[in-house]
Design an enzyme around this catalytic site. Structure first.
Site, PDB file in Angstrom:
ATOM      1  N   ARG A 210      21.227  39.384  39.351  1.00  0.00           N
ATOM      2  CA  ARG A 210      22.124  38.344  39.882  1.00  0.00           C
ATOM      3  C   ARG A 210      21.659  36.926  39.574  1.00  0.00           C
ATOM      4  O   ARG A 210      22.477  36.091  39.179  1.00  0.00           O
ATOM      5  CB  ARG A 210      22.336  38.554  41.378  1.00  0.00           C
ATOM      6  CG  ARG A 210      23.430  39.552  41.593  1.00  0.00           C
ATOM      7  CD  ARG A 210      23.612  40.021  43.003  1.00  0.00           C
ATOM      8  NE  ARG A 210      24.624  41.077  42.973  1.00  0.00           N
ATOM      9  CZ  ARG A 210      24.752  42.046  43.861  1.00  0.00           C
ATOM     10  NH1 ARG A 210      23.931  42.097  44.882  1.00  0.00           N
ATOM     11  NH2 ARG A 210      25.695  42.939  43.726  1.00  0.00           N
TER      12      ARG A 210
ATOM     13  N   LEU B 210      38.540  15.231  31.486  1.00  0.00           N
ATOM     14  CA  LEU B 210      38.607  14.995  30.034  1.00  0.00           C
ATOM     15  C   LEU B 210      40.042  14.773  29.561  1.00  0.00           C
ATOM     16  O   LEU B 210      40.259  14.328  28.437  1.00  0.00           O
ATOM     17  CB  LEU B 210      37.978  16.175  29.283  1.00  0.00           C
ATOM     18  CG  LEU B 210      36.451  16.270  29.388  1.00  0.00           C
ATOM     19  CD1 LEU B 210      35.954  17.650  28.976  1.00  0.00           C
ATOM     20  CD2 LEU B 210      35.787  15.186  28.542  1.00  0.00           C
ATOM     21  N   GLY B 211      40.991  15.100  30.402  1.00  0.00           N
ATOM     22  CA  GLY B 211      42.388  14.887  30.040  1.00  0.00           C
ATOM     23  C   GLY B 211      42.758  15.694  28.814  1.00  0.00           C
ATOM     24  O   GLY B 211      42.398  16.871  28.711  1.00  0.00           O
TER      25      GLY B 211
ATOM     26  N   GLU C  20      29.049  41.858  38.028  1.00  0.00           N
ATOM     27  CA  GLU C  20      27.845  42.106  38.842  1.00  0.00           C
ATOM     28  C   GLU C  20      28.021  41.654  40.291  1.00  0.00           C
ATOM     29  O   GLU C  20      27.122  41.091  40.902  1.00  0.00           O
ATOM     30  CB  GLU C  20      26.623  41.475  38.181  1.00  0.00           C
ATOM     31  CG  GLU C  20      26.310  42.250  36.909  1.00  0.00           C
ATOM     32  CD  GLU C  20      25.031  41.826  36.258  1.00  0.00           C
ATOM     33  OE1 GLU C  20      24.035  41.686  36.974  1.00  0.00           O
ATOM     34  OE2 GLU C  20      25.034  41.671  35.030  1.00  0.00           O
ATOM     35  N   GLY C  21      29.198  41.951  40.809  1.00  0.00           N
ATOM     36  CA  GLY C  21      29.508  41.594  42.196  1.00  0.00           C
ATOM     37  C   GLY C  21      30.294  40.298  42.254  1.00  0.00           C
ATOM     38  O   GLY C  21      29.769  39.246  41.907  1.00  0.00           O
ATOM     39  N   THR C  22      31.547  40.376  42.679  1.00  0.00           N
ATOM     40  CA  THR C  22      32.383  39.169  42.740  1.00  0.00           C
ATOM     41  C   THR C  22      31.810  38.195  43.768  1.00  0.00           C
ATOM     42  O   THR C  22      30.950  38.557  44.583  1.00  0.00           O
ATOM     43  CB  THR C  22      33.813  39.506  43.193  1.00  0.00           C
ATOM     44  OG1 THR C  22      33.747  40.048  44.522  1.00  0.00           O
ATOM     45  CG2 THR C  22      34.476  40.513  42.271  1.00  0.00           C
TER      46      THR C  22
ATOM     47  N   SER D 113      34.621  46.775  42.843  1.00  0.00           N
ATOM     48  CA  SER D 113      33.627  46.255  43.794  1.00  0.00           C
ATOM     49  C   SER D 113      32.991  47.391  44.583  1.00  0.00           C
ATOM     50  O   SER D 113      31.798  47.376  44.872  1.00  0.00           O
ATOM     51  CB  SER D 113      34.294  45.292  44.769  1.00  0.00           C
ATOM     52  OG  SER D 113      34.836  44.202  44.067  1.00  0.00           O
TER      53      SER D 113
ATOM     54  N   ASP E 107      19.540  42.777  42.380  1.00  0.00           N
ATOM     55  CA  ASP E 107      18.788  41.643  42.926  1.00  0.00           C
ATOM     56  C   ASP E 107      18.084  40.919  41.783  1.00  0.00           C
ATOM     57  O   ASP E 107      17.859  39.719  41.839  1.00  0.00           O
ATOM     58  CB  ASP E 107      17.737  42.106  43.955  1.00  0.00           C
ATOM     59  CG  ASP E 107      18.396  42.712  45.187  1.00  0.00           C
ATOM     60  OD1 ASP E 107      19.617  42.522  45.353  1.00  0.00           O
ATOM     61  OD2 ASP E 107      17.689  43.362  45.960  1.00  0.00           O
TER      62      ASP E 107
HETATM   63  C1  LIG Z   1      34.224  40.733  30.969  1.00  0.00           C
HETATM   64  C2  LIG Z   1      33.814  41.775  31.920  1.00  0.00           C
HETATM   65  C3  LIG Z   1      32.659  42.489  31.702  1.00  0.00           C
HETATM   66  C4  LIG Z   1      32.266  43.510  32.558  1.00  0.00           C
HETATM   67  N1  LIG Z   1      31.145  44.231  32.262  1.00  0.00           N
HETATM   68  C5  LIG Z   1      30.878  45.333  32.999  1.00  0.00           C
HETATM   69  C6  LIG Z   1      29.859  46.242  32.598  1.00  0.00           C
HETATM   70  O1  LIG Z   1      29.155  46.017  31.633  1.00  0.00           O
HETATM   71  N2  LIG Z   1      29.667  47.358  33.318  1.00  0.00           N
HETATM   72  C7  LIG Z   1      30.438  47.643  34.425  1.00  0.00           C
HETATM   73  O2  LIG Z   1      30.220  48.671  35.024  1.00  0.00           O
HETATM   74  N3  LIG Z   1      31.395  46.800  34.836  1.00  0.00           N
HETATM   75  C8  LIG Z   1      31.644  45.661  34.146  1.00  0.00           C
HETATM   76  N4  LIG Z   1      32.663  44.819  34.536  1.00  0.00           N
HETATM   77  C9  LIG Z   1      33.404  45.136  35.745  1.00  0.00           C
HETATM   78  C10 LIG Z   1      33.128  44.189  36.895  1.00  0.00           C
HETATM   79  O3  LIG Z   1      31.852  44.394  37.409  1.00  0.00           O
HETATM   80  C11 LIG Z   1      34.224  44.401  37.955  1.00  0.00           C
HETATM   81  O4  LIG Z   1      35.415  43.889  37.388  1.00  0.00           O
HETATM   82  C12 LIG Z   1      33.931  43.695  39.238  1.00  0.00           C
HETATM   83  O5  LIG Z   1      32.867  44.337  39.894  1.00  0.00           O
HETATM   84  C13 LIG Z   1      35.138  43.681  40.171  1.00  0.00           C
HETATM   85  O6  LIG Z   1      35.790  44.891  40.253  1.00  0.00           O
HETATM   86  P1  LIG Z   1      37.376  44.964  40.045  1.00  0.00           P
HETATM   87  O7  LIG Z   1      37.675  44.241  38.812  1.00  0.00           O
HETATM   88  O8  LIG Z   1      37.780  46.363  40.160  1.00  0.00           O
HETATM   89  O9  LIG Z   1      37.966  44.129  41.253  1.00  0.00           O
HETATM   90  P2  LIG Z   1      38.259  44.667  42.722  1.00  0.00           P
HETATM   91  O10 LIG Z   1      37.062  45.345  43.254  1.00  0.00           O
HETATM   92  O11 LIG Z   1      39.538  45.387  42.724  1.00  0.00           O
HETATM   93  O12 LIG Z   1      38.430  43.287  43.488  1.00  0.00           O
HETATM   94  C14 LIG Z   1      39.632  42.523  43.482  1.00  0.00           C
HETATM   95  C15 LIG Z   1      39.457  41.345  44.436  1.00  0.00           C
HETATM   96  O13 LIG Z   1      39.209  41.848  45.764  1.00  0.00           O
HETATM   97  C16 LIG Z   1      38.002  41.322  46.253  1.00  0.00           C
HETATM   98  N5  LIG Z   1      37.351  42.331  47.091  1.00  0.00           N
HETATM   99  C17 LIG Z   1      37.039  43.602  46.776  1.00  0.00           C
HETATM  100  N6  LIG Z   1      36.420  44.204  47.801  1.00  0.00           N
HETATM  101  C18 LIG Z   1      36.323  43.304  48.794  1.00  0.00           C
HETATM  102  C19 LIG Z   1      35.772  43.311  50.105  1.00  0.00           C
HETATM  103  N7  LIG Z   1      35.149  44.395  50.638  1.00  0.00           N
HETATM  104  N8  LIG Z   1      35.855  42.170  50.839  1.00  0.00           N
HETATM  105  C20 LIG Z   1      36.440  41.062  50.328  1.00  0.00           C
HETATM  106  N9  LIG Z   1      36.978  41.007  49.112  1.00  0.00           N
HETATM  107  C21 LIG Z   1      36.918  42.108  48.339  1.00  0.00           C
HETATM  108  C22 LIG Z   1      37.199  40.994  45.027  1.00  0.00           C
HETATM  109  O14 LIG Z   1      36.246  39.999  45.303  1.00  0.00           O
HETATM  110  C23 LIG Z   1      38.266  40.509  44.087  1.00  0.00           C
HETATM  111  O15 LIG Z   1      38.547  39.148  44.359  1.00  0.00           O
HETATM  112  C24 LIG Z   1      33.043  43.778  33.700  1.00  0.00           C
HETATM  113  C25 LIG Z   1      34.192  43.056  33.943  1.00  0.00           C
HETATM  114  C26 LIG Z   1      34.593  42.072  33.069  1.00  0.00           C
HETATM  115  C27 LIG Z   1      35.861  41.350  33.352  1.00  0.00           C
END
Ligand SMILES: Cc1cc2nc3c(=O)[nH]c(=O)nc-3n(C[C@H](O)[C@H](O)[C@H](O)COP(=O)(O)OP(=O)(O)OC[C@H]3O[C@@H](n4cnc5c(N)ncnc54)[C@H](O)[C@@H]3O)c2cc1C
Lengths: 377, 398
Positions: B252, B350-351, B375-377, B136, B249
């Site tokens: 998303r 759907l069970g 692209e941003g959780t 993130s 932007d």
């Molecule tokens: C199938 C898949 C495809 C992907 N494709 C790409 C790609 O093409 N290119 C690329 O670069 N990345 C890609 N990603 C990576 C994806 O963008 C990251 O997994 C995502 O941004 C989250 O980062 P992380 O997994 O390290 O989680 P973390 O950042 O470690 O987050 C873990 C948890 O903490 C929460 N959290 C983190 N920071 C905060 C905060 N400040 N406040 C509150 N909560 C917070 C998060 O919401 C999450 O719930 C992909 C991931 C997957 C699973």
């Protein structure tokens, strides 16, 4: 394929932007509400269990309702626009929900007759209420029973020669005492319909003012119809009745516009409060637990508004809005409960105290899912 | 004017794409879910369709501007979210595997010079930002780019890269100056086969298994100096990084529309089963007099509609050249979260049909989850929305 081309040419632009007319109306109402309602007046009206008549008059003087009625019936002859009404209702409700219902109450009567009434009904009733001064008329839809459903009424209207005999009980009839006429929803031999009943009809009894969870400032009454005789001519739309489904659609959209307004009020108050309130050395808004609730409130208020606009767009295009209005009201009802709860929670104990408006929004907001037919677009 | 009636033009786009999704994507969806990492060769026919191209050739100093939409012309972004919803109604994993339509392609189309467009515009491009130590917090990446004569030397590790194996080039985010923080972060185009650039492994995932997600390792990987996207200059401000984040932007709402497609697929299937059981959904009765299942269904349908309107608004704003940072995050926050909840709930309603791999419902529940992550959780979207409406900086609201 020239046909296809033509069809596309007919498409109005799809869009989310307010027209100049819409935004100027919105601003005008918002200004009025800000200067006259928000803050103490809304609080006082609630505490006094009484709406301030001068505010209602001021809102009526804007002419939002009357302007959309043809000149021959006393209006200003502008185009009817449910979208304008939806925007109007949200702004009013963002000030006060009781006020939004009271100030637009005659519209429900007026638009229903205008759009579904016979020529005679229009001539007879519209000029009475399309007046530069606010004159009360009301609508009786809700019934005091478990499992009430506006689509299947228990109040019955039986045809007897040139008359209908109406029997049944209604509740939450806003401002019934002061109203010249009531629009009563009843089941006429299996078809739900609306009847114009004069206040003073001997078969109509208006009970003691009700005490409700919310809308303290809005007078509502129980109404009993006991062998209430109404001339057959006063069945809205004449012998075949009216499009009651459409009436419901319009009132549902109105309730979702009002829900949007109430939720927005709670959101805006809680957001500003959270920036001011300091605990543990920081504004509470700088903690995610609070900030995320505020974020959710922000996008859900927008979502409610868009759902309302989506349903209203269907009406605006002259189409049925059955599905859209049903979903909009369902959504607004659930969301208003959630968001007005968030509003109280963000203020904590202070949210529970009547000095802060969020407890009022919480009580009033409960009405969105429950109340039917109290407003229209 | 506010008008949310679907126009004929929108219907045409939608129904055309729906035919494609029904005829081409649905039939192979399960196969590629079960054969993770196998290339969906059926998608080769899309190679020539440039989804992530750019509207107008960029002249020096001029921004590529989208054409303003009108009744006759549908805005590019609005039409894109409609297309994506339909394709994801078909299959999200396959959409992510569309050749030449990677995130990297979007980044290249957004900032590449004409000369770079010439070299990379026709190539399938992945986008590699995420690292083991930074997800993130993408501003904390540690992959390095060092200028050595006429070449950049890249070092670092990138994980979770979509289309890692299938892409021909990768857009790699790396810092040219650790001490400059975000201002030092730049993106570079690395071609497959460049010495020092390796696809380390492919992941096994919960959902979107048709899409290949992998790890890149860069070990003294040398690329030409002009493979940098945008300027190499490290400015004092974080403008450059912010600019890169702005791409999001735009994307998303696209991710939000992915959630729309999968969610609608689950709801359509659930509706079919509810109606087969003899229940008529007529949008009339008081919701409290309905069965829990019916009420639940209506509510989910309402949420889907809300997700869609928020998404379309963000796309429409973009088409009209309005700044939509807030609205784009609102759309993704809502769609990612509620898409997940709805697909889970559909399986519940759907069970046994919702737990069995005989149907796609269980797959939709697995697939949709990614829309609340990449692209941003969801949390990051909430942060962006909250900062916007509170007027807080990232320091005031961490
Ligand atoms: C199938 C898949 C495809 C992907 N494709 C790409 C790609 O093409 N290119 C690329 O670069 N990345 C890609 N990603 C990576 C994806 O963008 C990251 O997994 C995502 O941004 C989250 O980062 P992380 O997994 O390290 O989680 P973390 O950042 O470690 O987050 C873990 C948890 O903490 C929460 N959290 C983190 N920071 C905060 C905060 N400040 N406040 C509150 N909560 C917070 C998060 O919401 C999450 O719930 C992909 C991931 C997957 C699973």
């Amino acid at each position: 394929m020239p046909l296809m081309e033509e069809k596309i040419m007919e498409d109005k632009d799809f869009g989310f932007g307010l027209s100049e007319e819409q935004s100027s109306m919105k601003d005008t109402v918002a200004k009025l509400i800000k200067s006259m309602v928000i803050g103490n007046p809304a609080h006082d009206m609630d505490e006094e269990r009484k709406l301030h008549r001068d505010i209602i008059d001021k809102i009526w003087e804007l002419g939002a309702t009357v302007s959309m009625v043809p000149e021959e019936y006393g209006g200003y002859g502008m185009d009817y626009s449910p979208m304008m009404n939806a925007i109007f209702l949200e702004e009013l409700a963002a000030g006060d929900m009781a006020l939004a219902i009271a100030a637009t109450l005659p519209s429900t009567f007026i638009y229903t007759i205008l759009q579904m009434g016979t020529d005679e009904q229009k001539k007879k009733y519209l000029p009475l209420y399309c007046d530069p001064a606010y004159k009360t008329c009301t609508v009786a839809v809700n019934e005091p029973r478990f499992g009430f459903d506006a689509a299947t009424l228990e109040t019955k209207a039986a045809k007897n020669g040139e008359k209908y005999i109406i029997n049944g009980k209604k509740c939450f009839v806003p401002m019934a005492k002061d109203s010249g006429h009531l629009l009563v929803a009843a089941n006429a031999d299996g078809k739900m319909d609306l009847f114009i009943v004069e206040n003073g009809n001997p078969g109509l009894q208006i009970g003691e003012r009700e005490k409700n969870l919310g809308l303290y400032a809005l007078e509502t009454y129980p109404v009993t119809l006991e062998n209430c005789e109404v001339p057959a001519d006063d069945r809205v739309g004449g012998d075949n009745g009216c499009d009651y489904g459409r009436f419901l659609q319009k009132t549902r959209i109105a309730m979702s516009a009002i829900g949007t307004g109430v939720s927005r009020a709670s959101y805006e108050y809680a957001r500003e409060y959270a920036k001011e309130r300091v605990q543990f050395g920081e504004p509470i808004a700088s903690r995610q637990a609070i900030a995320f609730m505020i974020a959710e409130m922000a996008y859900e208020v927008d979502a409610m508004r868009l759902m309302t606009w989506k349903a209203t767009s269907a009406l605006e295009a002259g189409r049925e809005a059955k599905r859209e209005s049903y979903l909009a009201k369902l959504y607004a009802g659930e969301m208003t409960m959630k968001l007005t709860d968030y509003g109280v929670q963000i203020l904590g104990g202070h949210g529970f105290i009547r000095e802060n408006p969020v407890e009022r929004y919480y009580r009033n907001g409960r009405g969105i899912t429950i109340l039917e037919g109290m407003a229209t677009v | 004017m506010i008008n949310l009636e679907i126009t004929q033009k929108m219907m045409d786009v939608k129904s055309g794409m729906n035919n494609m999704a029904t005829g081409m994507l649905r039939p192979i969806a399960r196969h590629y879910d079960e054969h993770e990492h196998e290339y969906p060769k059926e998608l080769d026919m899309f190679r020539s369709i440039k989804i992530m191209s750019r509207p107008k050739k960029k002249k020096a100093g001029e921004e590529a501007k989208p054409e303003k939409p009108s009744a006759k012309k549908l805005g590019a972004n609005l039409s894109m979210v409609i297309v994506i919803e339909e394709m994801c109604w078909g299959d999200l994993g396959l959409l992510l595997s569309l050749p030449n339509a990677g995130l990297g392609n979007a980044a290249i189309a957004a900032v590449a010079t004409d000369e770079q467009m010439e070299r990379f515009g026709e190539k399938w491009a992945s986008m590699a930002i995420t690292e083991p130590g930074s997800g993130s917090d993408s501003g904390s990446i540690t992959a390095r780019a060092t200028l050595d004569g006429n070449e950049w030397v890249l070092d670092g590790e990138k994980i979770f890269v979509t289309c890692a194996e299938r892409a021909e080039v990768a857009v790699i985010w790396a810092t040219v100056d650790r001490s400059a923080g975000k201002a030092g972060i730049k993106s570079f185009v690395v071609e497959k086969g460049t010495p020092g650039f390796k696809l380390e492994k492919l992941e096994h995932k919960l959902g979107v298994r048709a899409s290949d997600t992998g790890t890149y390792v860069l070990d003294e990987c040398r690329i030409p100096k002009d493979n940098i996207l945008g300027s190499a200059e490290v400015k004092q401000s974080t403008e450059g990084f912010k600019g890169a984040m702005k791409t999001f932007d735009n994307t998303r709402p696209l991710v939000a529309s992915m959630a729309l497609g999968v969610t609608r697929a689950a709801l359509d299937f659930t509706r079919e089963k509810i109606e087969e059981s003899g229940v008529k959904l007529d949008y009339e009765k008081n919701p409290n007099n309905l069965s829990a299942m019916e009420k639940e269904f209506y509510l989910m349908e309402a949420h889907l509609e809300a997700m869609r309107l928020l998404t379309w608004r963000a796309a429409w704003m973009m088409d009209n050249g309005e700044f939509n940072n807030l609205e784009a995050s609102m759309a993704k926050a809502k769609a990612g979260r509620y898409g997940t909840l709805i697909c889970q709930k559909c399986c519940e309603l759907l069970g046994p049909l919702g737990f069995s791999c005989e149907n796609l419902a269980e797959k939709w529940m697995r697939d949709v989850k990614i829309t609340d992550i990449f692209e941003g959780t969801g949390q990051i979207q909430h942060l962006i929305v909250a900062r916007n409406v509170l007027g807080y900086s990232s320091k005031q609201l961490k």
